[in-house]
Design an enzyme around this catalytic site. Structure first.
Site, PDB file in Angstrom:
ATOM      1  N   SER A 261       0.837  -1.199   0.000  1.00  0.00           N
ATOM      2  CA  SER A 261       0.000   0.000   0.000  1.00  0.00           C
ATOM      3  C   SER A 261       0.868   1.244   0.000  1.00  0.00           C
ATOM      4  O   SER A 261       2.082   1.182   0.198  1.00  0.00           O
ATOM      5  CB  SER A 261      -0.881   0.002   1.241  1.00  0.00           C
ATOM      6  OG  SER A 261      -0.074   0.248   2.377  1.00  0.00           O
ATOM      7  N   LYS A 262       0.197   2.367  -0.206  1.00  0.00           N
ATOM      8  CA  LYS A 262       0.901   3.649  -0.186  1.00  0.00           C
ATOM      9  C   LYS A 262       1.565   3.836   1.171  1.00  0.00           C
ATOM     10  O   LYS A 262       2.671   4.351   1.284  1.00  0.00           O
ATOM     11  CB  LYS A 262      -0.093   4.774  -0.455  1.00  0.00           C
ATOM     12  CG  LYS A 262       0.522   6.158  -0.321  1.00  0.00           C
ATOM     13  CD  LYS A 262      -0.435   7.244  -0.755  1.00  0.00           C
ATOM     14  CE  LYS A 262       0.216   8.603  -0.801  1.00  0.00           C
ATOM     15  NZ  LYS A 262       0.679   9.075   0.507  1.00  0.00           N
ATOM     16  N   ARG A 263       0.847   3.386   2.213  1.00  0.00           N
ATOM     17  CA  ARG A 263       1.388   3.559   3.564  1.00  0.00           C
ATOM     18  C   ARG A 263       2.715   2.833   3.760  1.00  0.00           C
ATOM     19  O   ARG A 263       3.590   3.314   4.459  1.00  0.00           O
ATOM     20  CB  ARG A 263       0.355   3.100   4.607  1.00  0.00           C
ATOM     21  CG  ARG A 263      -0.118   4.276   5.460  1.00  0.00           C
ATOM     22  CD  ARG A 263      -1.225   3.873   6.406  1.00  0.00           C
ATOM     23  NE  ARG A 263      -2.382   3.371   5.678  1.00  0.00           N
ATOM     24  CZ  ARG A 263      -3.058   2.279   6.008  1.00  0.00           C
ATOM     25  NH1 ARG A 263      -2.701   1.569   7.046  1.00  0.00           N
ATOM     26  NH2 ARG A 263      -4.112   1.908   5.309  1.00  0.00           N
TER      27      ARG A 263
END
Ligand code: GLU
Length: 514
Positions: A261-263
């Site tokens: 994910s972006k996170r």
């Protein structure tokens, strides 16, 4: 004659294109080019609530940067235009009507509030054959009532009427046969009167059919939609031209635990997008490979191997080599761990094979950005430029990114002003000024300063004759020239700096450090 292969990349413009989406585009491209086919760029923008301004332009720019080219589509044109779904409203209406007329779809008036309540009352509530008989739709209401409601402008959706207990077989080119029972599917919304737009499912199927798509290659997250898509093909009577499916494995977090994910990127400090992007509405920033200093060839090489392998030991592939060897059969079923370090390693390797002149093109803008008022740092300044080329060759081996290289070689162009205390403490001894003052005269005596072997030999001979330990001279010497205990071989440094500059820096250090 065999049918021409046609694939499509069909992103929804909901923000920056995730690196997994880039890989999907890449595999579509490789597959199409390998098979002499065409690739279409279709923008699936029928969900206006998720639309993000600038996302479409972003997708086009990112793929162009990476060298993924389309034959048709948004911004390319082609005989099936328009390729932006929001511009195809009228087309979808016709097909929705067909399903309604043939009793394969129905009108439903249930309000979002009502449906929400149902979901709260019944866990796992599904709008399907078992429940549709109790809802507000054209299967339960009289024909007149339906007509009146529509005439009065009541909002409705059109739902697919899915027959229960039918086996749907997805014959996936990567996963093999995936069989699912239609009873687990709900009567998906195909169209909404509120915005007169179809949902993803309907638009996707109609367009794949009309655009003569032969292969649907997309991320694994779309596999659950495939049975519904197959039922839609059947409902339209398009089974004979139904495309083949290939669902690509997920990109996983570096530790393999869950979807990337972006996170993860933010947390571990690597980009998960091709280019920087700022969402104008939310102000959220996504950082990209391009701005982080990656070369497109390295990103392509890295991504190509996340879910596919050639079956050989070969690790480096140009785009053309990928096209020549790619096949869906060699795509893996299981998720691919996003090994970010490997990406960096690829960039390092690609940096090594770039000629210094090309790397200079990446460095000049960094010089100009950091030293906007220094006209010296220009390609038109021959002295600077030729020194830059030498410095690049001396240091590129240690760099993975142009920015690293800039940091490594900056000392050649900007003389040190002060010296790190720690290094000074360790390297600058009582007798150092004496050694370096003598070294100054030795250097001054060298005529052919550009000859690094000669320079080295001269200094070594002097050192030995005086009985000075080489390290006691070279370490502080390095500090005076580089400002730190870093840099390439000493006499490569002196050669690139030149006699005058070398002596100047030595003098300066002697004065400042005493
Ligand atoms: N619009 C979908 C997406 O955003 C397309 C999925 C598909 O390729 O069918 O990925």
């Amino acid at each position: 004659m065999e049918k021409k292969i046609r694939v499509r990349f069909a992103p929804s413009p909901t923000g920056a294109l995730h690196i997994g989406g880039v890989r999907t585009a890449l595999y579509n491209y490789l597959f199409a080019k390998r098979n002499g086919g065409d690739m279409v760029l279709r923008i699936e923008d029928t969900d206006s609530t998720r639309y993000v301004e600038g996302a479409e332009e972003y997708i086009i720019e990112a793929l162009a940067w990476l060298g993924i080219k389309f034959d048709e589509g948004v911004s390319y044109g082609g005989k099936f235009a328009p390729y932006r779904q929001s511009e195809r409203k009228e087309i979808y209406k016709k097909y929705v009507k067909q399903l309604l007329d043939e009793d394969k779809a129905y009108y439903a008036f249930d309000t979002p509030e009502f449906l929400e309540e149902k979901r709260l009352q019944t866990p796992n509530f599904q709008y399907d054959a078992s429940t549709r008989g109790f809802m507000q739709n054209s299967l339960t209401l009289s024909e007149n009532e339906v007509k009146n409601r529509i005439a009065n402008g009541e909002k409705y959706v059109v739902r697919m009427k899915i027959e229960p207990n039918e086996d749907v077989l997805v014959n996936d080119l990567i996963r093999g046969e995936v069989r699912i029972n239609s009873s687990i599917l709900d009567d998906k919304v195909l169209w909404k009167s509120a915005d007169e737009l179809p949902t993803y499912h309907l638009a996707n199927i109609v367009d794949d059919h009309l655009m003569e798509i032969t292969h649907v290659i997309r991320g694994e997250e779309w596999l659950p939609s495939a049975p519904l898509h197959i039922l839609l093909y059947r409902a339209f009577g398009w089974e004979s031209t139904m495309p083949s499916f290939a669902h690509l494995p997920l990109l996983l977090k570096p530790d393999g635990k869950g979807k990337l994910s972006k996170r993860d990127g933010d947390r571990l400090g690597f980009p998960v997008f091709p280019l920087d992007f700022i969402d104008k509405k939310t102000g959220e920033k996504a950082s990209g490979y391009r701005e982080a200093g990656y070369f497109p060839e390295a990103v392509i090489n890295f991504l190509a191997l996340l879910g596919w392998n050639s079956g050989t030991e070969q690790e480096f592939f140009s785009m053309q080599q990928l096209i020549d060897t790619f096949s869906l059969e060699r795509c893996s079923k299981s998720g691919a761990k996003f090994d970010y370090e490997k990406g960096k390693w690829f960039n390092h390797k690609y940096l090594q094979i770039k000629p210094a002149e090309e790397l200079a093109k990446y460095l000049l803008p960094i010089f100009n950005e950091k030293y906007p008022d220094n006209p010296q740092f220009s390609i038109f300044n021959f002295q600077f430029y030729s020194k830059l080329i030498l410095a690049i060759d001396a240091l590129k081996e240690r760099a993975a990114f142009p920015k690293d290289l800039f940091d490594l070689l900056l000392f050649f162009f900007v003389a040190p002003v002060d010296f790190p205390e720690n290094d000074v403490k360790k390297r600058w001894k009582e007798e150092t000024p004496k050694y370096l003052t003598e070294l100054l005269s030795v250097l001054e005596s060298i005529q052919d300063f550009d000859n690094e072997e000669l320079a080295e030999e001269t200094v070594k001979v002097w050192c030995e004759a005086q009985g000075y330990g080489l390290g006691n001279v070279m370490n502080p010497f390095r500090l005076t020239l580089a400002g730190e205990m870093k840099g390439p071989q000493m006499f490569v440094i002196t050669k690139i700096l030149g006699k005058e500059e070398t002596i100047k820096r030595l003098r300066y250090a002697l004065e400042t450090l005493k």
